[in-house]
Design a protein around this motif. Structure first.
Motif, mmCIF file in Angstrom:
data_model
loop_
_atom_site.group_PDB
_atom_site.id
_atom_site.type_symbol
_atom_site.label_atom_id
_atom_site.label_comp_id
_atom_site.label_asym_id
_atom_site.label_seq_id
_atom_site.Cartn_x
_atom_site.Cartn_y
_atom_site.Cartn_z
ATOM 1 N N ASP A 100 27.612 42.149 -58.141
ATOM 2 C CA ASP A 100 28.726 41.019 -56.937
ATOM 3 C C ASP A 100 28.704 42.218 -56.148
ATOM 4 O OD1 ASP A 100 30.560 42.787 -58.145
ATOM 5 O OD2 ASP A 100 30.760 41.305 -59.396
ATOM 6 N N GLU A 101 29.439 41.156 -55.196
ATOM 7 C CA GLU A 101 30.283 41.812 -53.706
ATOM 8 C C GLU A 101 30.568 42.976 -54.387
ATOM 9 O OE1 GLU A 101 30.220 42.406 -49.519
ATOM 10 O OE2 GLU A 101 29.475 39.634 -50.599
ATOM 11 N N SER A 102 31.767 43.078 -55.064
ATOM 12 C CA SER A 102 32.959 44.011 -55.427
ATOM 13 C C SER A 102 32.417 45.626 -55.869
ATOM 14 C CB SER A 102 33.690 43.846 -56.712
ATOM 15 O OG SER A 102 33.523 43.669 -58.126
ATOM 16 N N ASN A 125 20.710 32.761 -55.656
ATOM 17 C CA ASN A 125 21.399 33.429 -57.104
ATOM 18 C C ASN A 125 23.019 32.925 -56.984
ATOM 19 O OD1 ASN A 125 18.598 35.777 -57.126
ATOM 20 N ND2 ASN A 125 18.768 34.131 -58.178
ATOM 21 N N TYR A 126 23.249 32.803 -55.769
ATOM 22 C CA TYR A 126 24.443 32.707 -55.308
ATOM 23 C C TYR A 126 25.684 31.981 -56.676
ATOM 24 C CZ TYR A 126 25.492 35.433 -50.908
ATOM 25 O OH TYR A 126 25.324 36.197 -50.258
ATOM 26 N N GLU A 275 27.313 27.653 -61.473
ATOM 27 C CA GLU A 275 25.296 28.166 -61.882
ATOM 28 C C GLU A 275 25.469 28.299 -59.681
ATOM 29 O OE1 GLU A 275 23.690 28.792 -65.193
ATOM 30 O OE2 GLU A 275 25.638 29.478 -66.615
ATOM 31 N N ASP A 276 24.089 28.534 -59.806
ATOM 32 C CA ASP A 276 23.479 29.208 -58.975
ATOM 33 C C ASP A 276 22.463 27.368 -58.378
ATOM 34 O OD1 ASP A 276 21.218 28.924 -59.689
ATOM 35 O OD2 ASP A 276 21.398 31.523 -60.274
ATOM 36 N N LYS A 298 25.608 37.364 -54.858
ATOM 37 C CA LYS A 298 24.756 38.289 -55.150
ATOM 38 C C LYS A 298 23.531 38.682 -54.672
ATOM 39 C CE LYS A 298 25.066 35.516 -59.345
ATOM 40 N NZ LYS A 298 24.174 33.970 -60.203
ATOM 41 N N TYR A 299 23.666 40.086 -54.793
ATOM 42 C CA TYR A 299 22.680 40.925 -54.162
ATOM 43 C C TYR A 299 21.673 41.476 -55.086
ATOM 44 C CZ TYR A 299 26.237 40.036 -51.092
ATOM 45 O OH TYR A 299 27.513 39.821 -50.057
ATOM 46 N N ASN A 300 20.437 42.203 -54.364
ATOM 47 C CA ASN A 300 19.488 42.797 -55.062
ATOM 48 C C ASN A 300 19.718 44.575 -54.133
ATOM 49 O OD1 ASN A 300 19.121 40.617 -56.835
ATOM 50 N ND2 ASN A 300 17.353 40.570 -55.860
#
Length: 306
Positions: A100-102, A125-126, A275-276, A298-300
């Protein structure tokens, strides 16, 4: 003792929630129900200690961790421990999924992170997050079309519809409806993207009495025509809607169960995570039409080399 990765079980899924609450986490993967439904699809494993818990998935033929759940202050040390295990014990670069962003903000501040890791923005996936009261009332100009669809359903099926709060005794009936719902999908959809979700739903019902979730259904002329499954995180006052299925041949039915499930099952919720969209254009359009207050990004991350 180092990191010992084990296969995720239902009991392990249930322990996830206590770790999810170590800091405010809003992504759907924090919920035990979500992880249990998709456990087979991702071949999910896990590791936990007194400080953190992380789920580990099969991605690109390698075991890779999802975002560990821990206190904010522990993120740098936890990340360092995981990185050392992947690099020195597994002899693999560290790829980490669904951050997540944080969490990412803290990683970016670590010395050398930007040079060592590539960050991938995972729009598909957001999660879509909504104002719960807006979805309960559908008030305001932005929801005018939704309110019209709902009113049309209420008028056309007056005296014939009923929302019911369901429990484990209703599982056979829900599964029967779910099979009917699948029969109305095209062959490719039914046997590819939906297969893992379908298996996860049936497994969830198998262990229904052990999983903390809410279930609601809509009956028309005494026959089930829609159902929804959700869970609640009281610490962040967020309802998570994991499953929502309705007869697509009944206009306004999705609008009705969307509203009624929140009213009856999550009256205290202030926000709703639906959800996404999995990158599906139709699903994205539908989720955006409900006017989310934000998208939970969301990030990888991928380690460039050892």
């Amino acid at each position: 003792m180092g990191i010992e990765i084990k296969k995720l079980t239902l009991a392990d899924c249930l322990s996830l929630e206590s770790y999810s609450n170590l800091r405010p986490v809003y992504i759907s993967e924090r919920q035990p129900v979500n992880q249990f439904i998709w456990e087979e699809f991702y071949d999910t494993h896990y590791y936990r200690n007194d400080t953190y818990m992380m789920c580990v998935i099969k991605a690109k033929s390698m075991l890779s961790p999802m975002m560990p759940l821990c206190k904010t202050d522990d993120i740098p040390a936890v990340f360092s421990e995981i990185k050392e295990h992947w690099n020195k014990v597994l002899n693999q670069p560290l790829n980490m999924y669904l951050i997540d962003e944080s969490f990412l903000t803290i990683l970016r501040a670590l010395p050398g992170f930007e040079e060592e890791f590539t960050v991938e923005d995972c729009r598909e996936n957001y999660d879509y997050v909504y104002d719960a009261e807006k979805l309960r009332t559908l008030s305001g100009k932005a929801y005018h079309k939704k309110k019209n669809h709902l009113n049309s359903f209420l008028k056309n099926y007056e005296g014939r519809y009923e929302f019911r709060t369901l429990d484990c005794s209703d599982v056979a009936e829900i599964e029967s409806f779910h099979d009917r719902w699948l029969d109305n999908r095209d062959y490719e959809d039914k046997h590819s993207s939906m297969r893992s979700e379908e298996n996860g739903i049936h497994r969830l019902f198998k262990y229904c009495g052990f999983v903390d979730c809410q279930i609601g259904g809509v009956y028309i002329d005494g026959k089930m025509e829609a159902y929804s499954i959700g869970s609640y995180a009281p610490e962040i006052k967020c309802a998570f809607i994991h499953i929502e299925k309705a007869n697509i041949n009944i206009p306004g039915l999705y609008n009705y169960i969307n509203q009624q499930f929140l009213i009856h099952s999550f009256p205290e919720a202030e926000i709703v995570n639906r959800e996404d969209d999995l990158g599906q254009e139709g699903l994205r359009k539908a989720k955006l039409s409900y006017q989310p207050i934000r998208l939970e990004s969301k990030y990888n991350i991928y380690q460039r080399s050892l």
